[in-house]
Design a protein around this motif. Structure first.
Motif, PDB file in Angstrom:
ATOM      1  N   GLY A   5       4.093  93.132  81.722  1.00 40.11           N
ATOM      2  CA  GLY A   5       3.978  94.576  81.515  1.00 40.11           C
ATOM      3  C   GLY A   5       4.796  95.072  80.363  1.00 40.11           C
ATOM      4  O   GLY A   5       4.593  96.174  79.892  1.00 40.11           O
ATOM      5  N   SER A   6       5.803  94.315  79.870  1.00 39.60           N
ATOM      6  CA  SER A   6       6.677  94.790  78.792  1.00 39.60           C
ATOM      7  C   SER A   6       5.978  94.656  77.451  1.00 39.60           C
ATOM      8  O   SER A   6       5.229  93.736  77.209  1.00 39.60           O
ATOM      9  CB  SER A   6       7.983  93.982  78.766  1.00 39.60           C
ATOM     10  OG  SER A   6       7.706  92.639  78.512  1.00 39.60           O
ATOM     11  N   THR A   7       6.249  95.619  76.555  1.00 47.21           N
ATOM     12  CA  THR A   7       5.689  95.625  75.203  1.00 47.21           C
ATOM     13  C   THR A   7       6.815  95.688  74.204  1.00 47.21           C
ATOM     14  O   THR A   7       7.785  96.409  74.382  1.00 47.21           O
ATOM     15  CB  THR A   7       4.752  96.822  75.010  1.00 47.21           C
ATOM     16  OG1 THR A   7       5.482  98.016  75.234  1.00 47.21           O
ATOM     17  CG2 THR A   7       3.566  96.759  75.958  1.00 47.21           C
ATOM     18  N   SER A   8       6.689  94.964  73.139  1.00 47.10           N
ATOM     19  CA  SER A   8       7.721  94.922  72.101  1.00 47.10           C
ATOM     20  C   SER A   8       7.240  95.674  70.881  1.00 47.10           C
ATOM     21  O   SER A   8       6.081  95.534  70.479  1.00 47.10           O
ATOM     22  CB  SER A   8       8.034  93.469  71.735  1.00 47.10           C
ATOM     23  OG  SER A   8       8.899  93.434  70.633  1.00 47.10           O
ATOM     24  N   PRO A   9       8.096  96.482  70.242  1.00 44.97           N
ATOM     25  CA  PRO A   9       7.685  97.235  69.055  1.00 44.97           C
ATOM     26  C   PRO A   9       7.724  96.421  67.776  1.00 44.97           C
ATOM     27  O   PRO A   9       7.719  96.978  66.689  1.00 44.97           O
ATOM     28  CB  PRO A   9       8.721  98.359  69.012  1.00 44.97           C
ATOM     29  CG  PRO A   9       9.951  97.764  69.615  1.00 44.97           C
ATOM     30  CD  PRO A   9       9.460  96.819  70.667  1.00 44.97           C
ATOM     31  N   LYS A  10       7.816  95.106  67.846  1.00 41.06           N
ATOM     32  CA  LYS A  10       7.865  94.286  66.653  1.00 41.06           C
ATOM     33  C   LYS A  10       6.544  94.363  65.889  1.00 41.06           C
ATOM     34  O   LYS A  10       5.498  94.629  66.451  1.00 41.06           O
ATOM     35  CB  LYS A  10       8.173  92.830  67.011  1.00 41.06           C
ATOM     36  CG  LYS A  10       9.566  92.628  67.596  1.00 41.06           C
ATOM     37  CD  LYS A  10       9.812  91.167  67.897  1.00 41.06           C
ATOM     38  CE  LYS A  10      11.204  90.952  68.477  1.00 41.06           C
ATOM     39  NZ  LYS A  10      11.465  89.546  68.815  1.00 41.06           N
ATOM     40  N   SER A  11       6.620  94.121  64.608  1.00 43.33           N
ATOM     41  CA  SER A  11       5.440  94.190  63.764  1.00 43.33           C
ATOM     42  C   SER A  11       4.468  93.060  64.104  1.00 43.33           C
ATOM     43  O   SER A  11       4.857  92.036  64.666  1.00 43.33           O
ATOM     44  CB  SER A  11       5.847  94.114  62.286  1.00 43.33           C
ATOM     45  OG  SER A  11       6.443  92.857  62.019  1.00 43.33           O
ATOM     46  N   LYS A  12       3.231  93.246  63.732  1.00 45.79           N
ATOM     47  CA  LYS A  12       2.208  92.238  63.998  1.00 45.79           C
ATOM     48  C   LYS A  12       2.521  90.949  63.241  1.00 45.79           C
ATOM     49  O   LYS A  12       2.308  89.848  63.765  1.00 45.79           O
ATOM     50  CB  LYS A  12       0.837  92.768  63.577  1.00 45.79           C
ATOM     51  CG  LYS A  12       0.359  93.949  64.416  1.00 45.79           C
ATOM     52  CD  LYS A  12      -1.018  94.398  63.954  1.00 45.79           C
ATOM     53  CE  LYS A  12      -1.522  95.578  64.795  1.00 45.79           C
ATOM     54  NZ  LYS A  12      -2.861  96.040  64.341  1.00 45.79           N
TER      55      LYS A  12
END
Length: 391
Positions: A5-12
């Motif tokens: 469920g966690s999402t990371s704001p790192k770039s693609k």
């Protein structure tokens, strides 16, 4: 459950790189390296083809950048931009012409006299070493300067005279090139005048090509970097040249005008003032070691007053770079762009440093945000699951 469920704001791009296997990363680097070298070679050829245009625009931009400060000050006093630009431009042009008519011929005349007298100074230095060597023998010390004296008598004399002649010929060639390439000089003058009137509009039109979130930070960082460096170096060089020339002439040192202006011009580059002082002291030591020590003491005092007393009060910290990286940036600039590369090397290094600091801060922020996001998702999951457990 939490990890899914966690999402990371790192770039693609960063997520793609982390998903690659080590062998795939090596292959990607191996494929990208030739492309980077090819692009660098292409940009180098393009720069070489348009080098004259780039030099004109760069010099005009530097002049306009420096003259923009008095123009902005006059604007703050109520004068219109066009009127202030015309007044500052023609005042600076008049001052430059006055300097070229008064100081430059005197300094050039002293340089010619210095080249003529340099062999006599080398002979004087040789005699001083002979006298010192005799005193050392009298004292019974196990030191012999016979080899050094022989080298001064044979090789150093010719080498020093050749270097002095080459410097004088370089000055003559620069003068001739400047006179011959009047078109480039005219383009620099016209470009400076135009940029001085419309620099704000031109800068905004260039910044608009960047992403909106980096436009303001990049513009402010670039402005402060070039402002602190150029204004700081100009202030240091002007104070050094004025102070040293005045003191040298007051104390009646030989070639005081030439040596004072030389140290001042070299002070336009970081570490240049110190190198100039050492060089002038060594040259004076050939003639008279006592006068050389006096010149060294006076120069060191003036340099400390300027660099530690005047410049910090006006600008504070100039670059914010470690002296080692300043030295590396100067060498890199000299290798890439010769004299102009040296001029813009340090502020460019400051901009690169600030960009790297911003990228690192963004990475650290992303790493700090990821655990908080996981905890938030976990709490939301538990909150949603509690009614089901109660039922």
């Amino acid at each position: 459950m939490v990890n899914s469920g966690s999402t990371s704001p790192k770039s693609k791009l960063l997520r793609w790189w982390e998903a690659l296997a080590p062998i795939s990363r090596l292959l990607a680097i191996a494929l990208a390296a030739p492309l980077i070298v090819l692009n660098a070679w292409a940009f180098s050829n393009i720069f070489g083809y348009f080098q004259s245009l780039f030099v004109v625009l760069l010099i005009a931009s530097l002049f306009a950048f420096l003259l923009n400060y008095p123009v902005s000050w006059l604007e703050s006093k109520g004068m219109r931009r066009t009127q202030a630009a015309i007044l500052v431009f023609f005042t600076a042009l008049l001052l430059l012409l006055v300097l070229c008519v008064t100081l430059v011929p005197l300094a050039f005349s002293q340089a010619q006299q210095f080249v003529v007298r340099l062999p006599e100074w080398v002979d004087s230095g040789q005699r001083q070493l002979v006298f010192f060597n005799e005193r050392v023998d009298t004292w019974g010390l196990p030191i012999s300067l016979d080899g050094l004296i022989a080298q001064i008598g044979t090789r150093l004399k010719g080498e020093v005279q050749n270097i002095a002649g080459q410097v004088l010929n370089l000055a003559l060639n620069l003068t001739v090139v400047t006179v011959v390439r009047l078109l480039d000089v005219l383009l620099i003058v016209v470009s400076t005048f135009y940029l001085l009137q419309h620099c704000n509009e031109i800068w905004v039109s260039l910044i608009e090509w960047l992403p909106s979130r980096v436009q303001q930070p990049f513009s402010e960082t670039l402005r402060l970097s070039f402002q602190n460096y150029f204004i700081g170096q100009v202030i240091v060089a002007t104070c050094m040249a004025t102070g040293l020339t005045s003191v040298f002439l007051l104390l009646k040192f030989p070639f005081g005008l030439l040596f004072g202006l030389t140290i001042g011009l070299m002070a336009l580059v970081p570490f240049g003032g110190s190198v100039g002082i050492v060089l002038v002291t060594l040259l004076m030591a050939l003639r008279d070691i006592g006068v050389a020590l006096q010149m060294l003491a006076v120069s060191a005092i003036v340099q400390q007053i300027v660099e530690n007393g005047i410049a910090p009060r006006i600008l504070g910290r100039v670059t914010g770079l470690n002296p080692f990286w300043v030295f590396v940036s100067i060498l890199t600039g000299a290798r890439v762009g010769n004299v102009l590369g040296v001029v813009v090397a340090v502020p460019t290094a400051v901009v690169i440093k600030e960009a790297l600091v911003a990228v690192r801060a963004t990475r650290q922020g992303e790493d700090n945000v990821a655990p908080e996001t996981s905890v938030t998702v976990e709490r939301e999951f538990v909150t949603e699951a509690e009614p089901a457990i109660g039922e």
